[in-house]
Scaffold this active site. Structure first.
Site, mmCIF file in Angstrom:
data_model
loop_
_atom_site.group_PDB
_atom_site.id
_atom_site.type_symbol
_atom_site.label_atom_id
_atom_site.label_comp_id
_atom_site.label_asym_id
_atom_site.label_seq_id
_atom_site.Cartn_x
_atom_site.Cartn_y
_atom_site.Cartn_z
ATOM 1 N N CYS A 67 0.823 -1.207 0.000
ATOM 2 C CA CYS A 67 0.000 0.000 0.000
ATOM 3 C C CYS A 67 0.856 1.256 0.000
ATOM 4 O O CYS A 67 0.326 2.356 0.052
ATOM 5 C CB CYS A 67 -0.903 -0.007 1.230
ATOM 6 S SG CYS A 67 0.040 0.147 2.762
ATOM 7 N N CYS A 70 4.701 2.047 4.116
ATOM 8 C CA CYS A 70 6.023 2.157 4.755
ATOM 9 C C CYS A 70 6.775 3.369 4.222
ATOM 10 O O CYS A 70 7.475 4.056 4.974
ATOM 11 C CB CYS A 70 6.832 0.865 4.551
ATOM 12 S SG CYS A 70 6.156 -0.510 5.502
ATOM 13 N N CYS A 178 5.045 -6.885 4.710
ATOM 14 C CA CYS A 178 4.828 -7.544 3.402
ATOM 15 C C CYS A 178 6.156 -7.996 2.813
ATOM 16 O O CYS A 178 6.297 -9.147 2.384
ATOM 17 C CB CYS A 178 4.127 -6.587 2.436
ATOM 18 S SG CYS A 178 2.464 -6.150 2.933
ATOM 19 N N CYS A 227 3.624 -2.670 10.175
ATOM 20 C CA CYS A 227 2.610 -2.319 9.186
ATOM 21 C C CYS A 227 1.980 -0.990 9.579
ATOM 22 O O CYS A 227 0.887 -0.959 10.111
ATOM 23 C CB CYS A 227 1.558 -3.428 9.097
ATOM 24 S SG CYS A 227 0.467 -3.277 7.669
ATOM 25 N N HIS A 272 3.889 -4.973 25.242
ATOM 26 C CA HIS A 272 3.094 -4.971 26.475
ATOM 27 C C HIS A 272 3.887 -4.440 27.686
ATOM 28 O O HIS A 272 3.340 -3.753 28.545
ATOM 29 C CB HIS A 272 2.656 -6.419 26.697
ATOM 30 C CG HIS A 272 2.026 -6.738 28.000
ATOM 31 N ND1 HIS A 272 0.781 -6.275 28.360
ATOM 32 C CD2 HIS A 272 2.451 -7.512 29.029
ATOM 33 C CE1 HIS A 272 0.474 -6.756 29.557
ATOM 34 N NE2 HIS A 272 1.464 -7.502 29.976
ATOM 35 N N CYS A 275 3.815 -0.626 27.816
ATOM 36 C CA CYS A 275 2.570 0.017 27.391
ATOM 37 C C CYS A 275 2.128 1.040 28.440
ATOM 38 O O CYS A 275 2.167 0.766 29.642
ATOM 39 C CB CYS A 275 1.475 -1.041 27.223
ATOM 40 S SG CYS A 275 -0.142 -0.327 26.906
ATOM 41 N N CYS A 295 -6.834 -1.159 30.216
ATOM 42 C CA CYS A 295 -6.110 -2.122 29.378
ATOM 43 C C CYS A 295 -7.011 -2.652 28.254
ATOM 44 O O CYS A 295 -8.206 -2.892 28.452
ATOM 45 C CB CYS A 295 -5.637 -3.276 30.259
ATOM 46 S SG CYS A 295 -4.954 -4.641 29.309
ATOM 47 N N CYS A 301 -6.084 -6.927 22.301
ATOM 48 C CA CYS A 301 -4.688 -6.483 22.240
ATOM 49 C C CYS A 301 -3.746 -7.692 22.196
ATOM 50 O O CYS A 301 -3.857 -8.602 23.003
ATOM 51 C CB CYS A 301 -4.354 -5.613 23.446
ATOM 52 S SG CYS A 301 -2.704 -4.892 23.314
ATOM 53 N N CYS A 310 7.965 -0.394 20.425
ATOM 54 C CA CYS A 310 6.963 0.679 20.263
ATOM 55 C C CYS A 310 6.676 1.408 21.580
ATOM 56 O O CYS A 310 6.499 2.623 21.603
ATOM 57 C CB CYS A 310 5.646 0.116 19.730
ATOM 58 S SG CYS A 310 5.816 -0.747 18.176
ATOM 59 N N CYS A 322 0.114 2.854 19.334
ATOM 60 C CA CYS A 322 -1.211 2.271 19.116
ATOM 61 C C CYS A 322 -2.042 2.199 20.395
ATOM 62 O O CYS A 322 -3.146 2.751 20.464
ATOM 63 C CB CYS A 322 -1.070 0.882 18.512
ATOM 64 S SG CYS A 322 -0.217 0.880 16.934
ATOM 65 N N CYS A 329 -2.960 -3.360 20.170
ATOM 66 C CA CYS A 329 -1.832 -3.775 19.328
ATOM 67 C C CYS A 329 -2.284 -4.979 18.506
ATOM 68 O O CYS A 329 -2.899 -5.904 19.035
ATOM 69 C CB CYS A 329 -0.648 -4.140 20.214
ATOM 70 S SG CYS A 329 0.700 -4.937 19.328
ATOM 71 N N CYS A 332 1.638 -6.287 14.475
ATOM 72 C CA CYS A 332 1.947 -6.103 13.055
ATOM 73 C C CYS A 332 3.384 -6.443 12.691
ATOM 74 O O CYS A 332 3.703 -6.543 11.517
ATOM 75 C CB CYS A 332 1.613 -4.676 12.627
ATOM 76 S SG CYS A 332 2.783 -3.437 13.230
HETATM 77 S S1 SF4 Z 1 -3.393 -2.478 26.325
HETATM 78 FE FE1 SF4 Z 1 -2.293 -4.275 25.505
HETATM 79 S S2 SF4 Z 1 -0.155 -3.727 25.737
HETATM 80 FE FE2 SF4 Z 1 -1.295 -2.332 27.019
HETATM 81 S S3 SF4 Z 1 -1.295 -3.319 29.030
HETATM 82 FE FE3 SF4 Z 1 -3.147 -3.975 27.989
HETATM 83 S S4 SF4 Z 1 -2.575 -5.943 27.003
HETATM 84 FE FE4 SF4 Z 1 -0.692 -4.896 27.547
HETATM 85 S S1 SF4 Z 2 0.374 -2.887 16.194
HETATM 86 FE FE1 SF4 Z 2 1.710 -3.331 17.978
HETATM 87 S S2 SF4 Z 2 3.704 -3.858 17.100
HETATM 88 FE FE2 SF4 Z 2 2.512 -2.818 15.475
HETATM 89 S S3 SF4 Z 2 3.088 -0.638 15.639
HETATM 90 FE FE3 SF4 Z 2 1.234 -0.927 16.904
HETATM 91 S S4 SF4 Z 2 2.032 -1.330 18.973
HETATM 92 FE FE4 SF4 Z 2 3.751 -1.642 17.550
#
Ligand code: SF4
Ligand code: SF4
Length: 384
Positions: A67, A70, A178, A227, A272, A275, A295, A301, A310, A322, A329, A332
């Site tokens: 797409c 990137c 990809c 992605c 995680h 996060c 959460c 997630c 990330c 994200c 999440c 990706c």
């Molecule tokens: S939102 Fe996802 S990454 Fe964040 S604490 Fe919850 S399970 Fe973990």
């Molecule tokens: S989907 Fe998960 S691994 Fe991909 S950019 Fe978002 S937080 Fe990072």
């Protein structure tokens, strides 16, 4: 201009007294792991300019089935932007399909059959000279029946264009999920067997199933999945290669089993762990609908089994990511994505992922949470 976080500022101050270019590879890779591209290129501007005074690196960037997200992600890199980064690293971006100037035998009504205006000639000349880094964005269809004709550009299957470009490349960087593993284009479907989309070196999790293997070409490949891929992951990897902090013989030791630089995709660290919503997880407090602040586990997630930085690096100039923005999440960066994470926004504990079972992974995550937060929080999370 986006400000550096205090942590990164402190790190930059600490590293300021160090001759960066004399750092051994291990220290260098650690440093780029915690610095953004802007901090890296800004702090070491003079050293980089001196090191690269006479050394221009040629880069060819090809697009397969994708797409262009990137490239867009990279073009969104704000500080430095792509042009600044290429200038600082003395990169000659020979060819990039979506951002190169108008090309062709005819240009503005005039016959211009030369390397300046006709990228086919330019590419032929560059391939002959060799000594370039090839970046591939997007997957490569092998179908139908091994012809690769599901993607034809200029009457040439992309599979053939990749073979021509890969033969004399010094190394290949597969940007995005990809190009790394097949990504969205290779997702299970009624036509997946016919289309047969491959990554450059991998097909999903199969390291012997990539297009290079199919073409009988053996080249070092670094995968930068995502992605899209984070601009820092791309720029810092290219920067490290150009500064020869990643030498070709080093590649096997700096990447994980799926060809990803361990510094950005740590095998023992998941999204995680850093996060911003992690406190809610540890207390067993979950959003059941989108738009909340707790959460996102129950909204599907997949971060407990996504290996990327990330949560530390964050996105959009370190502003957010994200889960911080409210999106679970979707893993990706993982080989086999998106199938390994489907359905994306549903809590699932019954699908396998990368050789491990999600149930096992979830239990590991639960176990880690138990150490940190106490068993009662986990019991609440499990609804006991
Ligand atoms: S939102 Fe996802 S990454 Fe964040 S604490 Fe919850 S399970 Fe973990
Ligand atoms: S989907 Fe998960 S691994 Fe991909 S950019 Fe978002 S937080 Fe990072």
């Amino acid at each position: 201009m986006v400000e550096m976080s205090t942590g990164i500022k402190n790190l930059v101050r600490t590293l300021d007294s160090v001759d960066f270019l004399k750092m051994d590879r291990r220290t260098f890779m650690k440093a780029v792991g915690v610095m953004g591209a802007s901090a890296f290129l800004g702090t070491y501007k003079t050293e980089i300019v001196n090191a690269l005074e006479f050394a221009e690196t040629k880069l060819i960037w090809m697009h397969g089935s994708e797409c262009t997200g990137c490239s867009i992600s990279l073009l969104n890199a704000g500080n430095p932007d792509l042009v600044q980064a290429l200038q600082k690293l003395n990169v000659n971006l020979v060819f990039h399909e979506t951002i190169c100037a108008q090309q062709g035998i005819w240009n503005d009504g005039k016959l211009v059959n030369n390397a300046e205006f006709n990228s086919e000639i330019l590419l032929e000349e560059t391939y002959k000279e060799g000594n370039y880094i090839l970046v591939v964005e997007g997957s490569i269809p092998n179908g139908p029946n091994g012809t690769g004709r599901y993607l034809v550009i200029g009457n040439k299957p992309f599979k053939e264009s990749l073979a021509e470009a890969a033969k004399n490349a010094t190394a290949i960087v597969a940007v995005g999920t990809c190009a790394s593993y097949g990504g969205i284009t290779s997702a299970d479907s009624d036509v997946a067997e016919d289309t047969d989309y491959r990554g450059v070196a991998f097909s999903k999790t199969n390291k012997n199933g990539g297009m290079l293997q199919e073409l009988g070409i053996d080249k070092p490949v670094i995968n930068i999945p995502g992605c899209p891929a984070h601009p820092d992951w791309v720029l810092l990897t290219l920067g490290a290669m150009i500064l020869e902090k990643i030498k070709l013989e080093d590649i096997p030791s700096i990447v994980d089993d799926y060809g990803r630089p361990k510094v950005f995709y740590p095998p023992d660290h998941t999204v995680h762990e850093n996060c911003p919503r992690r406190g809610y997880y540890d207390r067993g407090e979950f959003d059941e609908e989108v738009g909340g602040e707790k959460c996102l586990w129950k909204l599907g997630c997949k971060a407990p089994y996504s290996h990327a930085d990330c949560g530390i690096r964050r996105w959009n100039g370190s502003v957010s990511m994200c889960t911080q923005a409210g999106g679970p999440c979707i893993a990706c960066v993982e080989p086999g994505w998106p199938d390994i994470a489907r359905p994306l926004f549903v809590e699932r504990e019954d699908v396998g992922i990368v050789g491990a079972n999600i149930d096992t992974v979830a239990k590991v995550a639960v176990g880690a949470a138990a150490v940190v937060a106490g068993v009662h929080a986990v019991r609440r999370m499990k609804g006991e």
